[in-house]
Design a protein around this motif. Structure first.
Motif, short mmCIF file in Angstrom:
data_model
loop_
_atom_site.label_atom_id
_atom_site.label_comp_id
_atom_site.label_asym_id
_atom_site.label_seq_id
_atom_site.Cartn_x
_atom_site.Cartn_y
_atom_site.Cartn_z
N ALA A 330 -2.24 0.52 7.18
CA ALA A 330 -3.64 0.83 7.28
C ALA A 330 -3.82 0.90 8.68
N LYS A 332 -5.58 1.66 11.85
CA LYS A 332 -6.89 1.74 12.39
C LYS A 332 -7.14 2.10 13.84
N GLN A 333 -6.03 2.48 14.46
CA GLN A 333 -6.03 2.69 16.19
C GLN A 333 -5.10 3.94 16.05
#
Length: 388
Positions: A330, A332-333
């Motif tokens: 997952a 996110k960056q």
């Protein structure tokens, strides 16, 4: 009396600044100049090898290209040419095998050789080591640093001491004389933190460590303490393993700019999976464990693995598992780097399909046809639509 009579004769040979030296050899205009192999000046990769001219500026392996450019703006930056280096490595290996079948490659540019059984044919171990070193210079126009000793640890240590173009022999009866003055950091297992703890106890040299009690070292470092105690006395019983199996096959890439777009990330994973699958098939191997590696802009690195029920060499399976692991993370960056590795490898012959696995068998046959086409007509002769 032959002081080597009852000892193994182990050579460690390490090519000097291998990738950069090959490039300088093939392009004489690069001779005497700071050459950095690992990527172009504008790339976001890391240094694979730096010539000795570049090392004077503090450039070293694994340093970001941007930092290398900052340290030496006049450096010449070149991409990694894996095929060229692999071919030169094969030529070097052919020289080794002239003198002994007991060759343990550590990488393309480094290997251990056990020449204990070769002296009756080719002369003393020192003669063999010098001959190999001279042949590499004469036939390949490259230099190597060589260490000769009665075990792998000492041979490796000896080859590192007088680079480049070094040749160091550790006589069996002079091991302690060789080891004692060296800094304790020369011992395998002594990194920055271990060295700091040893320095607290006034241990700066191998002589200092050798004088410590084994019980004290094991209380301080556990199993590592026993290893350090033995190495400080020059003890290393590991044999040269000539048939060392490949443990993993992997590929990774560093993006020109940080990427968060899943479409781009998954397309990149497809490229990597295709390469890993093909290399696995070329080695006649299959693997059960797929590992995804990602690195963020701040160099924080994460890995996730999944072990399959059955070993595979199929690109689609490797790709599917890598994508699944990416979704599991997952992200996110934005990512700086992404990579895929297949491990837990076995020979293809050890895996047999059942009567109910005919579709997979057909996929394997089709994949091998694709490999043959690429081998004959080039990498771009056949590809996936997603990669166009």
């Amino acid at each position: 009396m032959d002081v080597w009579a009852n000892y193994r004769k182990i050579i460690h040979l390490d090519m000097d600044a291998f990738y950069a030296s090959v490039e300088q050899r093939d392009d004489p205009s690069l001779l005497g100049k700071p050459v950095v192999v690992g990527g172009s000046l504008n790339s976001r990769g890391v240094v694979s090898t730096a010539s000795y001219e570049a090392r004077k500026y503090g450039i070293r392996s694994a340093m970001p290209i941007a930092e290398a450019a900052r340290r030496c703006p006049s450096a010449i930056f070149l991409p990694v040419n894996s095929r060229k280096y692999q071919e030169v490595s094969r030529q070097i290996q052919a020289v080794f095998l002239t003198y002994t079948p007991m060759v343990e490659p550590l990488s393309l540019d480094e290997a251990f050789l056990d020449v204990t059984g070769s002296t009756s044919l080719f002369g003393s171990a020192q003669t063999i080591a010098l001959t190999i070193k001279q042949r590499i210079r004469q036939e390949l126009n490259l230099t190597a640093s060589v260490g000769l000793a009665c075990n792998k640890f000492l041979a490796k240590l000896a080859s590192d001491l007088k680079k480049p173009d070094g040749f160091v022999v550790v006589q069996p009866h002079r091991i302690q004389e060789f080891l004692d003055p060296l800094p304790v950091e020369r011992l395998w297992g002594v990194g920055e933190k271990t060295a700091e703890r040893l320095h607290i106890h006034k241990v700066k040299t191998i002589r200092d460590l050798r004088r410590l009690d084994l019980k004290f070292l094991t209380e301080l470092f556990g199993a590592l303490g026993t290893q350090l105690f033995q190495l400080a006395q020059g003890i290393d019983d590991r044999p040269v393993e000539s048939d060392r199996a490949v443990k993993s096959i992997g590929r990774e890439t560093t993006f020109a700019t940080d990427i968060l777009d899943y479409e781009v990330l998954e397309t990149t994973l497809l490229k990597l999976a295709l390469d890993v699958g093909r290399r696995t098939r070329k080695e006649s191997l299959k693997g059960k464990t797929v590992t995804l590696k990602v690195r963020y802009a701040d160099f924080r690195t994460l890995t996730r693995s999944h072990t399959l029920a059955r070993a595979t060499d199929l690109d689609d399976v490797i790709y599917r598992e890598a994508c699944s692991l990416l979704r599991e993370l997952a992200i996110k960056q934005p990512l700086r780097l992404i990579g895929v590795t297949l491990s837990n490898l076995t020979d293809q012959e050890q895996h047999q399909l059942s009567l109910f696995e005919e579709p997979e068998l057909e996929r394997e046959k089709l994949t091998k046809v694709f490999d043959l086409v690429k081998e004959k007509y080039g990498e771009k002769s056949i590809t996936r639509a997603r990669l166009l």
